[in-house]
Design a protein around this motif. Sequence first.
Motif, PDB file in Angstrom:
ATOM      1  N   GLU A  64      -3.512   2.285  17.966  1.00  0.00           N
ATOM      2  CA  GLU A  64      -2.091   2.133  17.668  1.00  0.00           C
ATOM      3  C   GLU A  64      -1.366   1.485  18.843  1.00  0.00           C
ATOM      4  OE1 GLU A  64       1.608   5.021  16.335  1.00  0.00           O
ATOM      5  OE2 GLU A  64      -0.264   4.981  15.228  1.00  0.00           O
ATOM      6  N   TRP A  65      -1.668   1.931  20.054  1.00  0.00           N
ATOM      7  CA  TRP A  65      -1.041   1.346  21.244  1.00  0.00           C
ATOM      8  C   TRP A  65      -1.410  -0.135  21.376  1.00  0.00           C
ATOM      9  CZ3 TRP A  65      -3.697  -0.852  25.345  1.00  0.00           C
ATOM     10  CH2 TRP A  65      -2.899  -1.253  26.433  1.00  0.00           C
ATOM     11  N   ALA A  66      -2.685  -0.468  21.182  1.00  0.00           N
ATOM     12  CA  ALA A  66      -3.148  -1.844  21.347  1.00  0.00           C
ATOM     13  C   ALA A  66      -2.518  -2.760  20.310  1.00  0.00           C
ATOM     14  CB  ALA A  66      -4.678  -1.897  21.248  1.00  0.00           C
ATOM     15  N   TYR A  67      -2.478  -2.323  19.066  1.00  0.00           N
ATOM     16  CA  TYR A  67      -1.912  -3.160  18.010  1.00  0.00           C
ATOM     17  C   TYR A  67      -0.438  -3.458  18.269  1.00  0.00           C
ATOM     18  CZ  TYR A  67      -0.336  -4.754  13.423  1.00  0.00           C
ATOM     19  OH  TYR A  67       0.229  -5.483  12.408  1.00  0.00           O
ATOM     20  N   ARG A  68       0.312  -2.432  18.581  1.00  0.00           N
ATOM     21  CA  ARG A  68       1.750  -2.614  18.771  1.00  0.00           C
ATOM     22  C   ARG A  68       2.046  -3.390  20.055  1.00  0.00           C
ATOM     23  NH1 ARG A  68       4.220   0.035  14.697  1.00  0.00           N
ATOM     24  NH2 ARG A  68       6.289  -0.320  15.581  1.00  0.00           N
ATOM     25  N   SER A  69       1.147  -3.291  21.022  1.00  0.00           N
ATOM     26  CA  SER A  69       1.308  -4.089  22.242  1.00  0.00           C
ATOM     27  C   SER A  69       1.046  -5.562  21.946  1.00  0.00           C
ATOM     28  CB  SER A  69       0.358  -3.590  23.328  1.00  0.00           C
ATOM     29  OG  SER A  69       0.680  -2.273  23.716  1.00  0.00           O
ATOM     30  N   ALA A 109      -8.364   3.334   9.773  1.00  0.00           N
ATOM     31  CA  ALA A 109      -7.219   4.180   9.421  1.00  0.00           C
ATOM     32  C   ALA A 109      -5.933   3.698  10.071  1.00  0.00           C
ATOM     33  CB  ALA A 109      -7.507   5.630   9.825  1.00  0.00           C
ATOM     34  N   ILE A 110      -5.990   3.376  11.362  1.00  0.00           N
ATOM     35  CA  ILE A 110      -4.780   3.023  12.099  1.00  0.00           C
ATOM     36  C   ILE A 110      -4.366   1.574  11.889  1.00  0.00           C
ATOM     37  CG2 ILE A 110      -3.799   2.739  14.401  1.00  0.00           C
ATOM     38  CD1 ILE A 110      -3.905   5.624  13.517  1.00  0.00           C
ATOM     39  N   ILE A 111      -5.296   0.655  12.034  1.00  0.00           N
ATOM     40  CA  ILE A 111      -4.948  -0.765  11.968  1.00  0.00           C
ATOM     41  C   ILE A 111      -4.760  -1.227  10.524  1.00  0.00           C
ATOM     42  CG2 ILE A 111      -5.640  -3.113  12.569  1.00  0.00           C
ATOM     43  CD1 ILE A 111      -4.962  -1.378  14.975  1.00  0.00           C
ATOM     44  N   VAL A 112      -5.786  -1.006   9.696  1.00  0.00           N
ATOM     45  CA  VAL A 112      -5.772  -1.563   8.341  1.00  0.00           C
ATOM     46  C   VAL A 112      -4.815  -0.803   7.426  1.00  0.00           C
ATOM     47  CG1 VAL A 112      -7.174  -2.088   6.312  1.00  0.00           C
ATOM     48  CG2 VAL A 112      -8.134  -2.397   8.613  1.00  0.00           C
ATOM     49  N   VAL A 113      -4.909   0.520   7.449  1.00  0.00           N
ATOM     50  CA  VAL A 113      -4.151   1.312   6.484  1.00  0.00           C
ATOM     51  C   VAL A 113      -2.721   1.585   6.939  1.00  0.00           C
ATOM     52  CG1 VAL A 113      -4.098   3.479   5.179  1.00  0.00           C
ATOM     53  CG2 VAL A 113      -6.280   2.381   5.684  1.00  0.00           C
ATOM     54  N   LYS A 114      -2.541   1.783   8.245  1.00  0.00           N
ATOM     55  CA  LYS A 114      -1.218   2.168   8.734  1.00  0.00           C
ATOM     56  C   LYS A 114      -0.419   0.998   9.298  1.00  0.00           C
ATOM     57  CE  LYS A 114       1.006   5.404  11.969  1.00  0.00           C
ATOM     58  NZ  LYS A 114       0.771   6.390  13.053  1.00  0.00           N
ATOM     59  N   GLN A 115      -0.923   0.366  10.340  1.00  0.00           N
ATOM     60  CA  GLN A 115      -0.120  -0.622  11.068  1.00  0.00           C
ATOM     61  C   GLN A 115       0.086  -1.924  10.300  1.00  0.00           C
ATOM     62  OE1 GLN A 115       1.628  -0.060  13.679  1.00  0.00           O
ATOM     63  NE2 GLN A 115       0.855   2.017  13.909  1.00  0.00           N
ATOM     64  N   LYS A 122       5.321   3.763   6.175  1.00  0.00           N
ATOM     65  CA  LYS A 122       5.222   2.606   5.286  1.00  0.00           C
ATOM     66  C   LYS A 122       3.841   2.457   4.652  1.00  0.00           C
ATOM     67  CE  LYS A 122       8.820   0.158   7.838  1.00  0.00           C
ATOM     68  NZ  LYS A 122       9.189  -1.044   8.621  1.00  0.00           N
ATOM     69  N   ASN A 123       2.883   3.243   5.090  1.00  0.00           N
ATOM     70  CA  ASN A 123       1.560   3.215   4.464  1.00  0.00           C
ATOM     71  C   ASN A 123       1.632   3.926   3.116  1.00  0.00           C
ATOM     72  OD1 ASN A 123       1.819   5.357   6.733  1.00  0.00           O
ATOM     73  ND2 ASN A 123       0.422   6.311   5.259  1.00  0.00           N
ATOM     74  N   PHE A 124       0.882   3.430   2.140  1.00  0.00           N
ATOM     75  CA  PHE A 124       0.978   4.001   0.798  1.00  0.00           C
ATOM     76  C   PHE A 124      -0.178   4.933   0.453  1.00  0.00           C
ATOM     77  CE2 PHE A 124      -1.120  -0.091   0.466  1.00  0.00           C
ATOM     78  CZ  PHE A 124      -2.222   0.166  -0.344  1.00  0.00           C
ATOM     79  N   VAL A 125      -1.177   5.030   1.328  1.00  0.00           N
ATOM     80  CA  VAL A 125      -2.220   6.042   1.175  1.00  0.00           C
ATOM     81  C   VAL A 125      -2.398   6.741   2.515  1.00  0.00           C
ATOM     82  CG1 VAL A 125      -3.487   4.908  -0.705  1.00  0.00           C
ATOM     83  CG2 VAL A 125      -4.057   4.371   1.670  1.00  0.00           C
ATOM     84  N   ASN A 126      -2.959   7.930   2.469  1.00  0.00           N
ATOM     85  CA  ASN A 126      -3.161   8.702   3.695  1.00  0.00           C
ATOM     86  C   ASN A 126      -4.191   8.004   4.587  1.00  0.00           C
ATOM     87  OD1 ASN A 126      -4.666  10.883   5.328  1.00  0.00           O
ATOM     88  ND2 ASN A 126      -2.805  11.923   4.674  1.00  0.00           N
ATOM     89  N   PRO A 127      -3.836   7.661   5.828  1.00  0.00           N
ATOM     90  CA  PRO A 127      -4.762   6.913   6.696  1.00  0.00           C
ATOM     91  C   PRO A 127      -6.077   7.633   6.965  1.00  0.00           C
ATOM     92  CG  PRO A 127      -2.525   6.820   7.555  1.00  0.00           C
ATOM     93  CD  PRO A 127      -2.511   7.828   6.445  1.00  0.00           C
ATOM     94  N   ALA A 128      -6.014   8.935   7.219  1.00  0.00           N
ATOM     95  CA  ALA A 128      -7.240   9.672   7.525  1.00  0.00           C
ATOM     96  C   ALA A 128      -8.188   9.696   6.331  1.00  0.00           C
ATOM     97  CB  ALA A 128      -6.892  11.100   7.956  1.00  0.00           C
TER      98      ALA A 128
END
Length: 336
Positions: A64-69, A109-115, A122-128
């Motif tokens: 999450e940190w890397a993507y948003r950076s 979970a973090i990059i594809v589903v959430k970020q 804003k994710n439409f399915v549970n990332p985990a």
Amino acid sequence: MTDYKNLKLIATSNPHIRGSETTRSIMLDVIIAMLPALVWAVVKFGAEALVLTAVSVIGCVFFEWAYRSIMKRPQSVGDLSAVVTGMLLSFVCPPSTPLWMILIGDFFAIIVVKQLFGGIGKNFVNPALAGRAFLLGSYAGVMTTWVDPAQSKAPLFGGVADAVTTATPLAIMKSGDMAGLTSTYSVADMFLGHIPGSTGEISALMLLIGGLYLIVRKVINWHTPVSYIATVAVLTFLFPKYGSGVDWMLYSLFGGGLMLGAFFMATDYATSPVTKKGQVIFGIGCGLFTVFIRYFGSYNEGVCYSIMVMNLCVALIDKYTKPTRFGVVKSDKKEG
């Protein structure tokens, strides 16, 4: 008497009433609620469960940190949502899951589903759950290999656990050997967590403690978990596949990821309905799909996919369960 002529009214933008809860405080409560299950996992599976969870959390926070950076977006790791995702993903994986594999699940979970969909909320399915589904589809052998918790000696890095592999109670139920199941695992074993299974799913008691904590803290409402669990209970009691209705119901409730899913997955704010009526419908739908998958599918567990399917129905549920606005009548709705 109030002097209305000299009374100053100051109008500001909404919201006019603010609560003390923040995303961080809510996520912190969820983390606290998961600690009993994590402690029990360490007791039963050893340090491997703790290492798996720690690596998963670190992986989710890093991605999450890397993507948003990289995308030059405001950092969100401080809200602890990535920590919750990391813990939940490790909870729904076998304790023998190689660390490199859990990191792949973290990335998905973090990059594809959430970020990629805009981040938290804003994710439409549970990332985990999506991460688990991805790992199950990619590494089915490892994701369906279970070890005896009394003999778990999983290596810290890579490989399948160097321990006696065994079938989960749900797998035994799927085969129809209820006599073998009841002679191997009692209802008390199922409830307390003396069974093989995913890292954080084995103890219904610990998950109930965590779930009740969330309800008492008003982090979640009771509507979704109660309707979810009640639906599974009623269906399995009325239509047992083998044995008595009571035994089949109890083993169905305490086995697999039902308790974890009902309290920690199905209640995710971003992927569940906002109205109480909608939450009940959502819980019933999750219960129906869980039982249908367990009864008629080749897979002996159905919690993961049932919640994800219902996640896709949330917008429709919210549309038809939203309350009527004050002062709006049917004719106004038709004109709008």
